[in-house]
Design an enzyme around this catalytic site. Sequence first.
Site, PDB file in Angstrom:
ATOM      1  N   ASN A   1      -4.984  -5.494   3.338  1.00 54.44           N
ATOM      2  CA  ASN A   1      -5.822  -4.625   4.172  1.00 54.44           C
ATOM      3  C   ASN A   1      -6.904  -3.872   3.399  1.00 54.44           C
ATOM      4  O   ASN A   1      -7.155  -2.699   3.670  1.00 54.44           O
ATOM      5  CB  ASN A   1      -4.957  -3.647   4.956  1.00 54.44           C
ATOM      6  CG  ASN A   1      -5.405  -3.547   6.402  1.00 54.44           C
ATOM      7  OD1 ASN A   1      -6.182  -4.364   6.887  1.00 54.44           O
ATOM      8  ND2 ASN A   1      -4.925  -2.543   7.099  1.00 54.44           N
TER       9      ASN A   1
ATOM     10  N   HIS B   1       5.801  -1.535  13.068  1.00 54.93           N
ATOM     11  CA  HIS B   1       6.603  -2.354  12.162  1.00 54.93           C
ATOM     12  C   HIS B   1       7.938  -1.677  11.869  1.00 54.93           C
ATOM     13  O   HIS B   1       8.081  -0.461  12.033  1.00 54.93           O
ATOM     14  CB  HIS B   1       5.854  -2.584  10.849  1.00 54.93           C
ATOM     15  CG  HIS B   1       4.480  -3.149  11.022  1.00 54.93           C
ATOM     16  ND1 HIS B   1       4.252  -4.417  11.505  1.00 54.93           N
ATOM     17  CD2 HIS B   1       3.257  -2.609  10.789  1.00 54.93           C
ATOM     18  CE1 HIS B   1       2.945  -4.640  11.554  1.00 54.93           C
ATOM     19  NE2 HIS B   1       2.320  -3.560  11.132  1.00 54.93           N
TER      20      HIS B   1
ATOM     21  N   THR C   1       1.845  -7.434   7.162  1.00 59.11           N
ATOM     22  CA  THR C   1       1.110  -8.466   6.428  1.00 59.11           C
ATOM     23  C   THR C   1       1.699  -8.649   5.035  1.00 59.11           C
ATOM     24  O   THR C   1       1.771  -9.771   4.529  1.00 59.11           O
ATOM     25  CB  THR C   1      -0.373  -8.084   6.317  1.00 59.11           C
ATOM     26  OG1 THR C   1      -0.891  -7.800   7.623  1.00 59.11           O
ATOM     27  CG2 THR C   1      -1.181  -9.217   5.709  1.00 59.11           C
ATOM     28  N   GLY C   2       2.125  -7.547   4.412  1.00 60.27           N
ATOM     29  CA  GLY C   2       2.718  -7.636   3.080  1.00 60.27           C
ATOM     30  C   GLY C   2       3.978  -8.479   3.074  1.00 60.27           C
ATOM     31  O   GLY C   2       4.216  -9.259   2.141  1.00 60.27           O
TER      32      GLY C   2
ATOM     33  N   TYR D   1       2.551   7.530   3.024  1.00 59.98           N
ATOM     34  CA  TYR D   1       2.619   6.199   3.634  1.00 59.98           C
ATOM     35  C   TYR D   1       1.734   5.223   2.865  1.00 59.98           C
ATOM     36  O   TYR D   1       2.144   4.102   2.562  1.00 59.98           O
ATOM     37  CB  TYR D   1       2.187   6.292   5.100  1.00 59.98           C
ATOM     38  CG  TYR D   1       2.314   4.986   5.860  1.00 59.98           C
ATOM     39  CD1 TYR D   1       3.565   4.415   6.100  1.00 59.98           C
ATOM     40  CD2 TYR D   1       1.186   4.333   6.350  1.00 59.98           C
ATOM     41  CE1 TYR D   1       3.686   3.234   6.798  1.00 59.98           C
ATOM     42  CE2 TYR D   1       1.297   3.146   7.055  1.00 59.98           C
ATOM     43  CZ  TYR D   1       2.544   2.598   7.273  1.00 59.98           C
ATOM     44  OH  TYR D   1       2.661   1.408   7.968  1.00 59.98           O
ATOM     45  N   HIS D   2       0.513   5.630   2.543  1.00 61.45           N
ATOM     46  CA  HIS D   2      -0.405   4.859   1.701  1.00 61.45           C
ATOM     47  C   HIS D   2      -0.711   5.644   0.434  1.00 61.45           C
ATOM     48  O   HIS D   2      -0.786   6.869   0.468  1.00 61.45           O
ATOM     49  CB  HIS D   2      -1.724   4.579   2.418  1.00 61.45           C
ATOM     50  CG  HIS D   2      -1.631   3.551   3.501  1.00 61.45           C
ATOM     51  ND1 HIS D   2      -2.607   3.393   4.470  1.00 61.45           N
ATOM     52  CD2 HIS D   2      -0.687   2.617   3.765  1.00 61.45           C
ATOM     53  CE1 HIS D   2      -2.254   2.416   5.289  1.00 61.45           C
ATOM     54  NE2 HIS D   2      -1.100   1.926   4.888  1.00 61.45           N
TER      55      HIS D   2
ATOM     56  N   ASN E   1       0.809  -1.226   0.000  1.00 56.28           N
ATOM     57  CA  ASN E   1       0.000   0.000   0.000  1.00 56.28           C
ATOM     58  C   ASN E   1       0.838   1.270   0.000  1.00 56.28           C
ATOM     59  O   ASN E   1       0.317   2.358   0.243  1.00 56.28           O
ATOM     60  CB  ASN E   1      -0.935  -0.005   1.211  1.00 56.28           C
ATOM     61  CG  ASN E   1      -1.963  -1.118   1.134  1.00 56.28           C
ATOM     62  OD1 ASN E   1      -2.363  -1.516   0.047  1.00 56.28           O
ATOM     63  ND2 ASN E   1      -2.383  -1.625   2.285  1.00 56.28           N
TER      64      ASN E   1
ATOM     65  N   TRP F   1       7.930   0.512  -0.211  1.00 54.73           N
ATOM     66  CA  TRP F   1       8.909   1.598  -0.143  1.00 54.73           C
ATOM     67  C   TRP F   1       8.773   2.268   1.226  1.00 54.73           C
ATOM     68  O   TRP F   1       7.760   2.891   1.516  1.00 54.73           O
ATOM     69  CB  TRP F   1       8.658   2.612  -1.257  1.00 54.73           C
ATOM     70  CG  TRP F   1       9.669   3.720  -1.345  1.00 54.73           C
ATOM     71  CD1 TRP F   1       9.524   5.000  -0.873  1.00 54.73           C
ATOM     72  CD2 TRP F   1      10.954   3.668  -1.932  1.00 54.73           C
ATOM     73  NE1 TRP F   1      10.648   5.733  -1.134  1.00 54.73           N
ATOM     74  CE2 TRP F   1      11.554   4.943  -1.788  1.00 54.73           C
ATOM     75  CE3 TRP F   1      11.689   2.664  -2.576  1.00 54.73           C
ATOM     76  CZ2 TRP F   1      12.827   5.242  -2.263  1.00 54.73           C
ATOM     77  CZ3 TRP F   1      12.962   2.948  -3.047  1.00 54.73           C
ATOM     78  CH2 TRP F   1      13.517   4.221  -2.895  1.00 54.73           C
TER      79      TRP F   1
END
Length: 368
Positions: free
Chosen positions: A176, A341, A285-286, A329-330, A153, A306
Amino acid sequence: MMKRRLRSHFVIFLTVFCLSVLYTLFFLTGKPVIFGLNILNRERTGAHSPLSLDAVDQRQDGVIEITGTTKDIDSKLREKLLNHTNSTFQDEFVLTRRNVRVGEKLPFTYSNTRPNSKKEVFYKLSKRFIKDDVPPNSPLSGKRYKRCSVVGNGGILSYSSCGKEIDQSDYVIRSNLPPLRPHAADAGWKTNLTTMNPSVADHRFNNLKTKADANEFVKVIGDYYGVLWMPCVGSPARIKLCFKAKHTLDRYGVRNPKTSIANPFHYLAIIDFWKSRNMTIFPTTGFYMTHLALTMCEETHLYGFWPFPYRVPDRVTDPWTNTMRNVKYHYFDKIGSNKAHSMNDEFAVLLQMHVMGLLKLHVRDCDV
């Protein structure tokens, strides 16, 4: 005071700029050994690569040499993963009647991995839960695919025009429940497996408190196909909401995507696999889903991964002006970074996997 603040901002800008140039040159030249991959390992991790594969050697000067073929390295990583988890990823990444039974206690993945957790917390499986919520087999048991794409994301996907390239994959994994239609040109619309943290039902659908909330939730889910992966046994505070979301879909007769509940035993096994390689922060999760793709796909492609707030654009029209580009961020909202994380550590590992030929990490616009 003002001079000190300006000096601090300049140092931060210069550091981000140098990192961005480094990674850009890496993807343009394809010669990462020139820079030495020791730059990707923090001092606290020691001298060894977190991958710790037999096909990879590290010289005293810190430069990693790849001594095995891509096929050798790929098979070694798969072998280590499977040996550590004692299973095939496709069979064990969700709960099935083959891997759990009535009365068994499932560990909460997030609560039991927190550094300050004082006691272990478990969820006991009832007969009704096994009957209503656990399928006989995994939906991916025995499946193999030629080309898979794991879509993160990250804001680097914004204005990337990568949607068409992503949708050409045989299998697409998303994290997500990202909005699809408004961002199809950059992130694609194809879905085969999508994850959904319980927090999504809270933040986007008002905890499913009303019928209108439930209707909106079901409507949004209608854009997705394949498997809906739900990590319900993550935190005791979220488990009821997660099951409420699943049962809402069941009540409305939603069969595609098919809901599957994450297997916390397997998730913890993957966490332990990387903890023994000096990665101690709770994984995204990614990052977890990348491992699924590595075990069932001949080619694994990553998009939207990234961790940096800036990047050097692929097209530099005026080299004399500030060409640094902000990265959200997204790509689909304005949410800030998640401190739970360690994106930098994960990106370092993924970059090493890219160098070894285990996967392809895409960090450029797709129409360049």
